[in-house]
Design an enzyme around this catalytic site. Structure first.
Site, mmCIF file in Angstrom:
data_model
loop_
_atom_site.group_PDB
_atom_site.id
_atom_site.type_symbol
_atom_site.label_atom_id
_atom_site.label_comp_id
_atom_site.label_asym_id
_atom_site.label_seq_id
_atom_site.Cartn_x
_atom_site.Cartn_y
_atom_site.Cartn_z
ATOM 1 N N SER A 153 0.843 -1.196 0.000
ATOM 2 C CA SER A 153 0.000 0.000 0.000
ATOM 3 C C SER A 153 0.886 1.257 0.000
ATOM 4 C CB SER A 153 -0.959 -0.044 1.202
ATOM 5 O OG SER A 153 -2.004 0.877 1.067
ATOM 6 N N ASP A 222 -9.582 -5.532 -4.748
ATOM 7 C CA ASP A 222 -9.188 -4.484 -3.805
ATOM 8 C C ASP A 222 -10.215 -3.356 -3.808
ATOM 9 O OD1 ASP A 222 -7.837 -2.281 -2.477
ATOM 10 O OD2 ASP A 222 -5.966 -3.365 -2.796
ATOM 11 N N HIS A 250 -8.400 -5.468 0.401
ATOM 12 C CA HIS A 250 -7.124 -4.754 0.440
ATOM 13 C C HIS A 250 -6.210 -5.243 1.559
ATOM 14 C CE1 HIS A 250 -4.395 -1.332 -0.122
ATOM 15 N NE2 HIS A 250 -4.429 -1.141 1.188
#
Length: 275
Positions: A153, A222, A250
Site C-alpha cells: 500500500s 481491492d 485490500h
C-alpha cells in the site's frame, strides 16, 4: 429568490469548507499511526519467529523502532515498508510468510508510528527508508544485491522511491496506488484534489526509473486501491516487471489466498536466481 440565494450561499460555503479541510488535514487523513493503535499488539514470538529489536537513527535525529528476523538458509533479506495504518506488530502474518520462504526481514515503523519518534510526512518516510537501507548495508554488512525492497500500500510508494536511489536485487510493490493525487481524485471526484495535493508519492512516475526487476502484486477485488492502479504501474515499469494477481480485500487478500500468493512470491524469487 432570497431563499434560493441563501441556499446557494450555504452550498458554496460548505464546499469551501471541504476544500479548506482537505488542504489543511492531508497529513492526518493519509498517515494513520493510531488506527488501530500505536501500541505493540504482539511480537514475532507470537507466531514462533526469532527476532532482534532494532533502533535506527535517521539523518535528522529521529529514532526508528524495528525488528530484524533472521531466516534459516537465507535466500535474501527483505526490507519491509508497511502501509499507512498501524505498526509493525500488525504485520506478523507477512513476517511468517516471508520467513517460510527463506527470507530474513528488517521491518520498522516510520517516524510517528509505533515506538518510533517524530511525526510522519512524505519526505520523512523517505528519510526513514534511507536510514533503514543504511542500517542493512553499513551496520549489518548486507550486500545490496541480496536486498529485496517490499512495500504494501503506502509502503510500496516508499519502497519505489528507495529503489530509484539505491541498487536492490528486486522491488515488490503490493496493493499500491499510482500516486496520492490520482487515488484521491477517484475518491473525492467532486473536489479539486490535484491542485490541492501537498503529498504526492508519485509511484507511477518513479517506477519507470527503477532498474531492478519488479513484481506488482495486487488483488482484483481491492476495494481501496483499484486493480487499475496495479495495471498502470505494471505498464510504467515495462519489461522488467511481472504481476502477481490474487483475490480478496485490500488488507487480507494475501492471507485469504495465501497459497497462490506464496507460490507467486516463490516463483519470483526463483526467477531472480534465489533458490
Amino acid at each position: 429568490m432570497k431563499g434560493l440565494a441563501a441556499v446557494l450561499l450555504l452550498l458554496v460555503a460548505g464546499y469551501a469548507l471541504l476544500v479548506a479541510m482537505l488542504w489543511m488535514r492531508q497529513g492526518s487523513m493519509l498517515f494513520l499511526p493510531s488506527i488501530p493503535s500505536r501500541e505493540m499488539a504482539a511480537t514475532p514470538a507470537a507466531v514462533g519467529l526469532e527476532y532482534e529489536p532494532v533502533e535506527i537513527a535517521t539523518s535528522d535525529g529521529e529514532t526508528l523502532h524495528g525488528w530484524f528476523l533472521p531466516a534459516s538458509g537465507e535466500r535474501a533479506v527483505v526490507l519491509f515498508f508497511h502501509g499507512n495504518a498501524g505498526n509493525i506488530s500488525h504485520r506478523l502474518e507477512s513476517l511468517r510468510i516471508f520467513n517460510s520462504l527463506g527470507l530474513s526481514v528488517l521491518i520498522f515503523d516510520y517516524r510517528g508510528y509505533g515506538l518510533s519518534s517524530g511525526r510522519p510526512s512524505e519526505q520523512g518516510t523517505y528519510q526513514d527508508a534511507h536510514a533503514a537501507w543504511q542500517h542493512l548495508v553499513d551496520h549489518r554488512g548486507v550486500d545490496p544485491q541480496r536486498i529485496i525492497l517490499f512495500g504494501r500500500s503506502l509502503g510500496g510508494a516508499v519502497a519505489t522511491w528507495l529503489a530509484v536511489q539505491q541498487t536492490p536485487r528486486a522491488l515488490i510493490v503490493e496493493s499500491t496506488f499510482r500516486s496520492v493525487p490520482d487515488l484521491a481524485a477517484e475518491i473525492y471526484w467532486f473536489l479539486p484534489v490535484r491542485r490541492l495535493a501537498r503529498i504526492e508519492y508519485p509511484v507511477e512516475r518513479l517506477i519507470g526509473e527503477v532498474s531492478a526487476p519488479v513484481l506488482i502484486a495486487h488483488s482484483r477485488d481491492d476495494e481501496i486501491i483499484p486493480f487499475s492502479h496495479a495495471e498502470a504501474l505494471h505498464a510504467a515499469a515495462g519489461m522488467r516487471s511481472q504481476m502477481l494477481v490474487f483475490g480478496g480485500d485490500h488488507n487480507t487478500g494475501f492471507l485469504r489466498h495465501e497459497a497462490r500468493y506464496r507460490a507467486g512470491l516463490d516463483e519470483f524469487l526463483s526467477r531472480l536466481g534465489l533458490r
